[in-house]
Design a protein around this motif. Structure first.
Motif, PDB file in Angstrom:
ATOM      1  N   ARG A 205      61.128  31.987  62.861  1.00  0.00           N
ATOM      2  CA  ARG A 205      61.769  31.149  61.836  1.00  0.00           C
ATOM      3  C   ARG A 205      60.796  30.819  60.701  1.00  0.00           C
ATOM      4  N   GLN A 206      59.778  31.647  60.548  1.00  0.00           N
ATOM      5  CA  GLN A 206      58.734  31.451  59.536  1.00  0.00           C
ATOM      6  C   GLN A 206      58.038  30.097  59.709  1.00  0.00           C
ATOM      7  N   GLU A 207      57.945  29.661  60.971  1.00  0.00           N
ATOM      8  CA  GLU A 207      57.292  28.381  61.224  1.00  0.00           C
ATOM      9  C   GLU A 207      55.775  28.464  61.104  1.00  0.00           C
ATOM     10  N   HIS A 208      55.232  29.683  61.093  1.00  0.00           N
ATOM     11  CA  HIS A 208      53.782  29.842  61.031  1.00  0.00           C
ATOM     12  C   HIS A 208      53.286  30.312  59.659  1.00  0.00           C
ATOM     13  N   GLY A 209      54.192  30.510  58.728  1.00  0.00           N
ATOM     14  CA  GLY A 209      53.761  30.955  57.410  1.00  0.00           C
ATOM     15  C   GLY A 209      54.864  31.670  56.662  1.00  0.00           C
ATOM     16  N   THR A 210      54.575  31.977  55.400  1.00  0.00           N
ATOM     17  CA  THR A 210      55.540  32.640  54.527  1.00  0.00           C
ATOM     18  C   THR A 210      55.021  34.009  54.127  1.00  0.00           C
ATOM     19  N   PRO A 211      55.779  35.069  54.346  1.00  0.00           N
ATOM     20  CA  PRO A 211      55.324  36.423  53.997  1.00  0.00           C
ATOM     21  C   PRO A 211      55.135  36.595  52.503  1.00  0.00           C
ATOM     22  N   ASP A 212      54.123  37.371  52.131  1.00  0.00           N
ATOM     23  CA  ASP A 212      53.980  37.757  50.728  1.00  0.00           C
ATOM     24  C   ASP A 212      53.454  39.191  50.660  1.00  0.00           C
ATOM     25  N   LYS A 213      53.475  39.762  49.468  1.00  0.00           N
ATOM     26  CA  LYS A 213      53.164  41.178  49.319  1.00  0.00           C
ATOM     27  C   LYS A 213      51.706  41.491  49.641  1.00  0.00           C
ATOM     28  N   GLU A 214      50.789  40.561  49.408  1.00  0.00           N
ATOM     29  CA  GLU A 214      49.381  40.785  49.695  1.00  0.00           C
ATOM     30  C   GLU A 214      49.156  40.980  51.191  1.00  0.00           C
ATOM     31  N   MET A 215      49.950  40.287  51.996  1.00  0.00           N
ATOM     32  CA  MET A 215      49.860  40.455  53.443  1.00  0.00           C
ATOM     33  C   MET A 215      50.425  41.814  53.869  1.00  0.00           C
ATOM     34  N   CYS A 216      51.436  42.262  53.147  1.00  0.00           N
ATOM     35  CA  CYS A 216      52.093  43.521  53.477  1.00  0.00           C
ATOM     36  C   CYS A 216      51.258  44.727  53.033  1.00  0.00           C
ATOM     37  N   TYR A 217      50.748  44.670  51.818  1.00  0.00           N
ATOM     38  CA  TYR A 217      49.932  45.769  51.284  1.00  0.00           C
ATOM     39  C   TYR A 217      48.742  45.165  50.547  1.00  0.00           C
ATOM     40  N   PRO A 218      47.708  44.760  51.294  1.00  0.00           N
ATOM     41  CA  PRO A 218      46.587  44.026  50.701  1.00  0.00           C
ATOM     42  C   PRO A 218      45.802  44.857  49.694  1.00  0.00           C
ATOM     43  N   SER A 219      45.225  44.179  48.742  1.00  0.00           N
ATOM     44  CA  SER A 219      44.413  44.834  47.719  1.00  0.00           C
ATOM     45  C   SER A 219      43.107  45.330  48.320  1.00  0.00           C
ATOM     46  N   ASP A 220      42.448  46.226  47.613  1.00  0.00           N
ATOM     47  CA  ASP A 220      41.152  46.734  48.079  1.00  0.00           C
ATOM     48  C   ASP A 220      40.154  45.597  48.252  1.00  0.00           C
ATOM     49  N   ASP A 221      40.115  44.715  47.294  1.00  0.00           N
ATOM     50  CA  ASP A 221      39.164  43.604  47.339  1.00  0.00           C
ATOM     51  C   ASP A 221      39.417  42.709  48.551  1.00  0.00           C
ATOM     52  N   ILE A 223      40.806  43.546  51.388  1.00  0.00           N
ATOM     53  CA  ILE A 223      40.424  44.266  52.606  1.00  0.00           C
ATOM     54  C   ILE A 223      38.915  44.243  52.802  1.00  0.00           C
ATOM     55  N   ILE A 224      38.186  44.571  51.752  1.00  0.00           N
ATOM     56  CA  ILE A 224      36.725  44.618  51.845  1.00  0.00           C
ATOM     57  C   ILE A 224      36.150  43.253  52.193  1.00  0.00           C
ATOM     58  N   LYS A 225      36.672  42.211  51.576  1.00  0.00           N
ATOM     59  CA  LYS A 225      36.200  40.857  51.837  1.00  0.00           C
ATOM     60  C   LYS A 225      36.438  40.461  53.289  1.00  0.00           C
ATOM     61  N   GLN A 226      37.605  40.775  53.830  1.00  0.00           N
ATOM     62  CA  GLN A 226      37.923  40.383  55.205  1.00  0.00           C
ATOM     63  C   GLN A 226      37.131  41.210  56.222  1.00  0.00           C
ATOM     64  N   VAL A 227      36.944  42.492  55.923  1.00  0.00           N
ATOM     65  CA  VAL A 227      36.142  43.334  56.816  1.00  0.00           C
ATOM     66  C   VAL A 227      34.697  42.846  56.840  1.00  0.00           C
ATOM     67  N   LYS A 228      34.163  42.525  55.683  1.00  0.00           N
ATOM     68  CA  LYS A 228      32.782  42.032  55.590  1.00  0.00           C
ATOM     69  C   LYS A 228      32.596  40.763  56.424  1.00  0.00           C
ATOM     70  N   LYS A 229      33.584  39.876  56.342  1.00  0.00           N
ATOM     71  CA  LYS A 229      33.520  38.624  57.096  1.00  0.00           C
ATOM     72  C   LYS A 229      33.611  38.892  58.599  1.00  0.00           C
ATOM     73  N   ALA A 230      34.473  39.833  59.005  1.00  0.00           N
ATOM     74  CA  ALA A 230      34.634  40.155  60.424  1.00  0.00           C
ATOM     75  C   ALA A 230      33.380  40.819  60.991  1.00  0.00           C
ATOM     76  N   VAL A 231      32.751  41.699  60.188  1.00  0.00           N
ATOM     77  CA  VAL A 231      31.518  42.365  60.601  1.00  0.00           C
ATOM     78  C   VAL A 231      30.425  41.340  60.879  1.00  0.00           C
ATOM     79  N   LYS A 232      30.315  40.373  59.995  1.00  0.00           N
ATOM     80  CA  LYS A 232      29.307  39.320  60.162  1.00  0.00           C
ATOM     81  C   LYS A 232      29.608  38.453  61.380  1.00  0.00           C
ATOM     82  N   LYS A 233      30.892  38.189  61.621  1.00  0.00           N
ATOM     83  CA  LYS A 233      31.295  37.315  62.721  1.00  0.00           C
ATOM     84  C   LYS A 233      30.895  37.877  64.078  1.00  0.00           C
ATOM     85  N   VAL A 234      31.067  39.191  64.276  1.00  0.00           N
ATOM     86  CA  VAL A 234      30.786  39.783  65.592  1.00  0.00           C
ATOM     87  C   VAL A 234      29.495  40.597  65.613  1.00  0.00           C
TER      88      VAL A 234
END
Length: 319
Positions: A205-221, A223-234
């Protein structure tokens, strides 16, 4: 990074709901086959269920056997030729059955993978049964009783449907059954915000958030930002990329140093699934059914997962 619809995941979603229904009506279940589509081959390849899944694990929840065993050992007695009934909600009025001329029919073997599936087991149907207005709601006790009363096991020992009697995506409440076992449609997000596997992020019921296009087809920037953060995390030294779209390896290599980026040399979705299900961290697409397949296995293993550009809505209690 997978964005195409996985046949395996579609199968698994429908499987969960079908198992739940079979359990509620106390009907033994013959397991699905996995359908593999090789374009432009007009017919899908039917792969036995137990090639990819452990039947004995599913059997811990409910009585189940493979279709191959059923056809070999039980069908000759409980579902012999001449007594093979197929169930569908209503007749397909656009289809004319060559055998029955203008009689109403389920057209159970019309199309792919339906025809190839039944042909694999040399099944021809002798009668059509239209079960409407009954539904597949396995959580409605009144509906279960209606099924049992209308189609008792002594008269209908086998219920064969034109399609899996389950919902896609999997119904809320049946996701726990994983413990016993995109095409680019982002432009349609405004009219179909809960398409494909979206409930895995946003809830039903969209109780956890609202969909948007960036979530569906994220920009290059993004993706790179989130991967960089995940690499550092683990503290990752390598990153496996499973995608049928842009892999961004060149761009990420310039920004994220001392990390090896790996991608399958050949299109091998089974290998992709196995690797992504076992990584220290996984980032997937909210709408991807391929992602959902990986996410469920990781949940069982208690491994962390993230989604592109998605942060779950925080609910504040107000006094």
């Amino acid at each position: 990074m997978k964005k195409y619809i996985s046949v395996l995941q579609s199968l698994q979603d429908e499987e969960f709901d079908t198992v739940a229904k079979s359990f509620k009506v106390n009907q033994p279940l013959s397991s699905f086959n996995v359908k593999i589509f090789h374009w432009p081959n007009p017919k899908s390849v039917q792969v036995p269920f137990d090639k990819y899944f452990k039947v004995h694990s599913l059997a811990e929840f409910h009585k189940v056997m493979t279709m191959e065993l059923f056809m070999e050992h039980l069908a000759p007695t409980v579902w012999p030729p001449g007594e093979r009934i197929v169930f569908c909600y209503s007749a397909r009025t656009h289809y004319v059955d060559k055998k029955t001329s203008d009689e109403p029919t389920c057209a159970a073997k019309d199309g792919n993978p339906f025809g190839p599936f039944w042909d694999t087991f040399e099944v021809e149907f002798d009668k059509n049964v239209f079960y409407g207005p009954l539904t597949y709601d396995s959580y409605n006790p009144h509906e279960i009783q209606r099924w049992l009363k209308r189609y008792p096991a002594d008269k209908y020992p086998v219920l064969a449907f034109t399609g899996a009697p389950g919902a896609f995506p999997v119904s809320e409440g049946n996701e726990y059954l994983i413990n016993f076992t995109v095409q680019n449609a982002c432009d349609h997000l405004s009219s179909s915000p809960m398409m494909f596997a979206a409930p895995q992020c946003f809830g039903y019921r969209q109780e956890h958030g609202t969909p948007d296009k960036e979530m569906c087809y994220p920009s290059d920037d993004a993706i790179i930002k989130q991967v960089k953060k995940a690499v550092k995390k683990v503290g990752a030294k390598s990153v496996f990329i499973g995608t049928d779209s842009r892999d961004l390896i060149d761009k990420m290599s310039k920004v994220i140093k001392d990390v090896k980026f790996i991608k399958s040399k050949k299109d091998n979705p089974h290998l992709d699934l196995a690797l992504m299900a076992r990584g220290d961290i996984f980032i997937g697409n909210c709408f991807s059914t391929f992602t959902a397949f990986v996410k469920r296995e990781r949940d069982v293993k208690k491994l962390p997962s993230e989604f592109w550009a998605f942060k779950q809505k925080t609910i504040h209690d107000e006094l």
